[in-house]
Design a protein around this motif. Sequence first.
Motif, PDB file in Angstrom:
ATOM      1  N   GLU A  58       0.843  -1.251   0.032  1.00 23.40           N
ATOM      2  CA  GLU A  58       0.032   0.085  -0.069  1.00 23.40           C
ATOM      3  C   GLU A  58       1.034   1.263  -0.039  1.00 23.40           C
ATOM      4  O   GLU A  58       0.304   2.454  -0.267  1.00 23.40           O
ATOM      5  CB  GLU A  58      -0.949   0.075   1.297  1.00 23.40           C
ATOM      6  CG  GLU A  58      -2.005  -0.963   1.324  1.00 23.40           C
ATOM      7  CD  GLU A  58      -2.837  -1.236   2.366  1.00 23.40           C
ATOM      8  OE1 GLU A  58      -3.290  -0.254   2.668  1.00 23.40           O
ATOM      9  OE2 GLU A  58      -2.585  -2.279   3.349  1.00 23.40           O
ATOM     10  N   LYS A 101     -19.996  10.247   5.074  1.00 20.09           N
ATOM     11  CA  LYS A 101     -20.464   8.657   4.756  1.00 20.09           C
ATOM     12  C   LYS A 101     -21.047   8.010   6.021  1.00 20.09           C
ATOM     13  O   LYS A 101     -22.169   7.348   5.813  1.00 20.09           O
ATOM     14  CB  LYS A 101     -19.430   7.968   3.860  1.00 20.09           C
ATOM     15  CG  LYS A 101     -19.142   8.395   2.568  1.00 20.09           C
ATOM     16  CD  LYS A 101     -18.128   7.640   1.781  1.00 20.09           C
ATOM     17  CE  LYS A 101     -18.110   8.361   0.160  1.00 20.09           C
ATOM     18  NZ  LYS A 101     -16.964   7.542  -0.371  1.00 20.09           N
ATOM     19  N   ASP A 132     -15.043  13.273   4.205  1.00 24.80           N
ATOM     20  CA  ASP A 132     -15.587  12.331   3.528  1.00 24.80           C
ATOM     21  C   ASP A 132     -16.010  11.173   4.252  1.00 24.80           C
ATOM     22  O   ASP A 132     -17.104  10.620   4.323  1.00 24.80           O
ATOM     23  CB  ASP A 132     -15.194  11.863   2.312  1.00 24.80           C
ATOM     24  CG  ASP A 132     -15.840  10.863   1.301  1.00 24.80           C
ATOM     25  OD1 ASP A 132     -16.888  11.391   1.058  1.00 24.80           O
ATOM     26  OD2 ASP A 132     -15.166   9.747   1.026  1.00 24.80           O
ATOM     27  N   ALA A 133     -15.179  10.602   5.275  1.00 21.78           N
ATOM     28  CA  ALA A 133     -15.525   9.762   6.223  1.00 21.78           C
ATOM     29  C   ALA A 133     -16.652   9.913   7.032  1.00 21.78           C
ATOM     30  O   ALA A 133     -17.198   9.277   7.517  1.00 21.78           O
ATOM     31  CB  ALA A 133     -14.178   9.339   7.017  1.00 21.78           C
ATOM     32  N   MET A 168     -10.491   5.189   8.660  1.00 17.40           N
ATOM     33  CA  MET A 168      -9.791   5.323   7.595  1.00 17.40           C
ATOM     34  C   MET A 168      -8.518   4.507   7.546  1.00 17.40           C
ATOM     35  O   MET A 168      -8.030   4.179   6.550  1.00 17.40           O
ATOM     36  CB  MET A 168      -9.363   6.686   7.910  1.00 17.40           C
ATOM     37  CG  MET A 168     -10.516   7.822   7.443  1.00 17.40           C
ATOM     38  SD  MET A 168      -9.920   9.601   7.681  1.00 17.40           S
ATOM     39  CE  MET A 168      -8.552   9.754   6.420  1.00 17.40           C
ATOM     40  N   GLU A 198     -15.091   3.269   1.073  1.00 17.61           N
ATOM     41  CA  GLU A 198     -13.797   3.714   0.615  1.00 17.61           C
ATOM     42  C   GLU A 198     -14.070   5.507   1.159  1.00 17.61           C
ATOM     43  O   GLU A 198     -15.119   5.853   0.781  1.00 17.61           O
ATOM     44  CB  GLU A 198     -13.486   3.815  -0.649  1.00 17.61           C
ATOM     45  CG  GLU A 198     -13.170   2.315  -1.031  1.00 17.61           C
ATOM     46  CD  GLU A 198     -11.833   1.868  -0.686  1.00 17.61           C
ATOM     47  OE1 GLU A 198     -11.050   2.282  -0.324  1.00 17.61           O
ATOM     48  OE2 GLU A 198     -11.908   0.738  -0.457  1.00 17.61           O
ATOM     49  N   TYR A 199     -12.763   6.008   1.668  1.00 19.78           N
ATOM     50  CA  TYR A 199     -13.029   7.220   2.152  1.00 19.78           C
ATOM     51  C   TYR A 199     -11.969   8.192   1.622  1.00 19.78           C
ATOM     52  O   TYR A 199     -10.833   7.698   1.420  1.00 19.78           O
ATOM     53  CB  TYR A 199     -12.908   7.408   3.726  1.00 19.78           C
ATOM     54  CG  TYR A 199     -13.900   6.688   4.475  1.00 19.78           C
ATOM     55  CD1 TYR A 199     -15.105   6.842   4.432  1.00 19.78           C
ATOM     56  CD2 TYR A 199     -13.526   5.700   5.142  1.00 19.78           C
ATOM     57  CE1 TYR A 199     -15.943   5.790   5.242  1.00 19.78           C
ATOM     58  CE2 TYR A 199     -14.264   4.625   6.134  1.00 19.78           C
ATOM     59  CZ  TYR A 199     -15.697   5.057   6.016  1.00 19.78           C
ATOM     60  OH  TYR A 199     -16.413   4.305   6.471  1.00 19.78           O
ATOM     61  N   SER A 200     -12.297   9.249   0.776  1.00 19.10           N
ATOM     62  CA  SER A 200     -11.230  10.227   0.356  1.00 19.10           C
ATOM     63  C   SER A 200     -10.694  11.114   1.284  1.00 19.10           C
ATOM     64  O   SER A 200      -9.561  11.527   0.883  1.00 19.10           O
ATOM     65  CB  SER A 200     -11.788  10.845  -0.805  1.00 19.10           C
ATOM     66  OG  SER A 200     -12.834  11.937  -0.260  1.00 19.10           O
ATOM     67  N   GLY A 201     -11.077  11.140   2.491  1.00 20.14           N
ATOM     68  CA  GLY A 201     -10.325  12.022   3.384  1.00 20.14           C
ATOM     69  C   GLY A 201     -11.310  11.964   4.816  1.00 20.14           C
ATOM     70  O   GLY A 201     -12.396  11.242   4.930  1.00 20.14           O
ATOM     71  N   LYS A 252      -2.650   6.685   7.419  1.00 23.11           N
ATOM     72  CA  LYS A 252      -3.799   6.667   6.993  1.00 23.11           C
ATOM     73  C   LYS A 252      -4.651   7.207   8.320  1.00 23.11           C
ATOM     74  O   LYS A 252      -4.331   6.605   9.505  1.00 23.11           O
ATOM     75  CB  LYS A 252      -4.602   5.427   6.445  1.00 23.11           C
ATOM     76  CG  LYS A 252      -4.237   5.360   5.055  1.00 23.11           C
ATOM     77  CD  LYS A 252      -4.960   4.153   4.741  1.00 23.11           C
ATOM     78  CE  LYS A 252      -4.587   3.806   3.290  1.00 23.11           C
ATOM     79  NZ  LYS A 252      -5.262   2.540   2.526  1.00 23.11           N
ATOM     80  N   VAL A 312      -9.065   1.405   5.484  1.00 21.70           N
ATOM     81  CA  VAL A 312      -9.519   1.472   4.013  1.00 21.70           C
ATOM     82  C   VAL A 312      -8.187   0.865   3.183  1.00 21.70           C
ATOM     83  O   VAL A 312      -6.905   1.014   3.570  1.00 21.70           O
ATOM     84  CB  VAL A 312      -9.350   2.863   3.637  1.00 21.70           C
ATOM     85  CG1 VAL A 312      -9.345   3.069   2.155  1.00 21.70           C
ATOM     86  CG2 VAL A 312     -10.809   3.599   4.246  1.00 21.70           C
TER      87      VAL A 312
END
Length: 354
Positions: free
Chosen positions: A196, A307, A303-304, A274, A297-300, A203, A277
């Motif tokens: 990763e 969602k 966003d977490a 996060m 899935e979280y972009s940041g 993260k 992910v």
Amino acid sequence: MASEDVKTNDSAVSKIVNLAEEAKLAKADIKPSKYQVYSICKSLVAGGVAGGVSRTAVAPLERLKILLQVQNPHSIKYSGTVQGLKYIWRTEGLRGLFKGNGANCARIVPNSAVKFFSYEQASKGILHLYRQQPGNEDAELTPLLRLGAGACAGIIAMSATYPMDMVRGRLTVQTDKSPYQYRGMVHALSTVLREEGFRALYKGWLPSVIGVVPYVGLNFAVYESLKDYLIKSKPFGLVEDNELGVVTRLACGAAAGTVGQTVAYPLDVIRRRMQMVGWNNAASIVTGDGRSKAPLEYSGMVDAFRKTVRHEGFRALYKGLVPNSVKVVPSIAIAFVTYEQVKELLGVEIRISD
């Protein structure tokens, strides 16, 4: 003329020698003495012991908290504290209750050592700067200054040990039924790096930084402010000879932990999610029926939050709060008291902010 030149040269040489001597003395003052080095080492040892003892004492609740935070809402396995602990005991035995504790201690021992030591140094530095202001020459640490020192200590300690916290979370979540398992912390770190990349080790770092400010800051501020209040006011006969008993200090630590974790808990949930992910092998986030959805899935961080609230409601931000509250009360209390007791045994000053 020659005589005057000689005198001038002697004077110049004398000044150079004096400057060299002053430089040596200044260097000696800057260089820490053996006593100072020993004191620093003792403080670090006390902080490390405090962290290891406090976390091991509440390891089962720590694991259950993480499992509750990241479990799939379409496949509920852990519905509460008592039920969750019984389920882990029934399916995984005693070892299941302490799974991930070795990795947790490997992280928390240096984290705790750095955190307590950083707080001592930060509180001294902040107080020194505060006293430079006109009219504050004899000022003492206030709750706000302690909050700032605690925030600095938390950020430093968390950033230094964050990769270990990240893989510890994954080790804690996996079970015997997971299709893939990390064999330990070193294997987990190397695997995450290989599959990763380095950024994956951090993260959830941003919500951790934001969360550590109120959490660690309030822990220190509440604990020390309560101690100061009790020592100065001496209510109910709790204080004798300007010293607090162990039970009273445990109560101060419990109050500090409760306040700090309640304020910062939603950020801890988002951080943990996060961290998961990109890793879909934990049994707690893999459903057993064919109807389940894939993990989000979280972009940041924002966003977490969005969602999580949209799909599970606002209460999801406090999943695992009950076992965490039960865990934090003794954990923080034990950590503070153990730290002070070990420092006392090692011959270092007891007061954290001294």
